[in-house]
Write an enzyme that holds these catalytic residues in place. Structure first.
Site, PDB file in Angstrom:
ATOM      1  N   ARG A  15       0.804  -1.222   0.000  1.00 56.50           N
ATOM      2  CA  ARG A  15       0.000   0.000   0.000  1.00 56.50           C
ATOM      3  C   ARG A  15       0.842   1.279   0.000  1.00 56.50           C
ATOM      4  O   ARG A  15       0.401   2.321   0.450  1.00 56.50           O
ATOM      5  CB  ARG A  15      -0.958   0.024   1.184  1.00 56.50           C
ATOM      6  CG  ARG A  15      -1.979  -1.072   1.166  1.00 56.50           C
ATOM      7  CD  ARG A  15      -2.967  -0.753   0.085  1.00 56.50           C
ATOM      8  NE  ARG A  15      -4.137  -1.622   0.185  1.00 56.50           N
ATOM      9  CZ  ARG A  15      -4.733  -2.118  -0.865  1.00 56.50           C
ATOM     10  NH1 ARG A  15      -4.278  -1.849  -2.067  1.00 56.50           N
ATOM     11  NH2 ARG A  15      -5.788  -2.874  -0.740  1.00 56.50           N
ATOM     12  N   ALA A  37      -0.099  -8.232 -15.876  1.00 52.89           N
ATOM     13  CA  ALA A  37      -0.625  -8.550 -14.550  1.00 52.89           C
ATOM     14  C   ALA A  37      -0.263  -9.986 -14.212  1.00 52.89           C
ATOM     15  O   ALA A  37      -0.534 -10.906 -14.981  1.00 52.89           O
ATOM     16  CB  ALA A  37      -2.138  -8.367 -14.541  1.00 52.89           C
ATOM     17  N   HIS A  55      -7.025  -1.709  -9.621  1.00 50.79           N
ATOM     18  CA  HIS A  55      -5.857  -1.564 -10.498  1.00 50.79           C
ATOM     19  C   HIS A  55      -6.307  -1.311 -11.934  1.00 50.79           C
ATOM     20  O   HIS A  55      -5.757  -0.448 -12.613  1.00 50.79           O
ATOM     21  CB  HIS A  55      -4.985  -2.828 -10.440  1.00 50.79           C
ATOM     22  CG  HIS A  55      -3.977  -2.807  -9.345  1.00 50.79           C
ATOM     23  ND1 HIS A  55      -2.640  -2.629  -9.583  1.00 50.79           N
ATOM     24  CD2 HIS A  55      -4.108  -2.943  -8.000  1.00 50.79           C
ATOM     25  CE1 HIS A  55      -1.985  -2.664  -8.440  1.00 50.79           C
ATOM     26  NE2 HIS A  55      -2.853  -2.856  -7.459  1.00 50.79           N
ATOM     27  N   ARG A  56      -7.285  -2.049 -12.393  1.00 47.66           N
ATOM     28  CA  ARG A  56      -7.783  -1.878 -13.767  1.00 47.66           C
ATOM     29  C   ARG A  56      -8.351  -0.486 -13.989  1.00 47.66           C
ATOM     30  O   ARG A  56      -8.124   0.123 -15.024  1.00 47.66           O
ATOM     31  CB  ARG A  56      -8.863  -2.917 -14.065  1.00 47.66           C
ATOM     32  CG  ARG A  56      -8.322  -4.292 -14.316  1.00 47.66           C
ATOM     33  CD  ARG A  56      -9.449  -5.236 -14.703  1.00 47.66           C
ATOM     34  NE  ARG A  56      -8.930  -6.567 -14.905  1.00 47.66           N
ATOM     35  CZ  ARG A  56      -9.595  -7.663 -14.622  1.00 47.66           C
ATOM     36  NH1 ARG A  56     -10.810  -7.600 -14.115  1.00 47.66           N
ATOM     37  NH2 ARG A  56      -9.050  -8.842 -14.845  1.00 47.66           N
TER      38      ARG A  56
END
EC number: 2.7.1.156
Length: 183
Positions: A15, A37, A55-56
């Site tokens: 993070r 990925a 993420h996408r």
């Protein structure tokens, strides 16, 4: 032939913003980006699916995305410059291969490093720093930490740039640090 290609390693804790920084670097290169990925989809894990979805959503729509959970080294031969590969993440990739015995892992690791050094593509790799905590009390945890730590170190030594992302800051380790060569 002299290559202008870049190998960039972005590392840091969970993070910390590693992926976001890697994405910014890829955008700054002004080249077509292939986002690699390494995550495996688990339809039964809602939280994991939500992470992948975030993420996408953050990625540029014109970037091509490939899901390569195992045979990462093969991807380098599939593309030519001026493409840039953004590989996110090495930790997930190592976890996917954790069941490989030591001999198989050493072959896979060596193959990745050879292909990484031979490609003419710009490559940005994201890697987690796992060794900043306690030594795991279970064998697979120690194996994961050791394999990822060793791989990250090896890539760091061949990378043109190495960044550490932590505490809300990005540090360029190539400018601030000195390489510690493997003995």
């Amino acid at each position: 032939m002299i290559s202008n290609r870049q190998i960039i390693l972005v590392t840091g804790p969970a993070r910390s913003g590693k992926s976001e920084w890697a994405e910014q670097l890829a955008t700054q290169l002004n080249k077509p980006v292939i986002y690699v990925a390494t995550a495996r989809h688990d339809p039964n894990d809602l939280e994991w699916r939500e992470r992948i979805s975030k993420h996408r959503q953050r990625r540029a729509n014109h970037w091509k995305t490939l899901e390569i959970p195992l045979d990462l080294a093969s991807i380098f031969a599939e593309f030519t410059p001026p493409n840039c590969l953004l590989i996110d993440s090495l930790g997930t990739w190592v976890a996917n291969l954790l069941e490989q015995d030591e001999t198989a892992w050493e072959t896979i690791n060596a193959n990745l490093l050879v292909n990484l050094q031979q490609t003419q593509l710009d490559i940005i790799l994201v890697a987690e720093e796992t060794g900043w905590g306690v030594v795991p009390s279970y064998k697979s945890g120690r194996l994961f930490r050791d394999r990822l730590g060793s791989l990250t170190r090896q890539i760091g030594l061949i990378a043109n740039q190495v960044y550490l992302v932590t505490g809300g800051y990005v540090l360029n380790l190539t400018e601030l640090g000195k390489p510690l060569y493997l003995s």
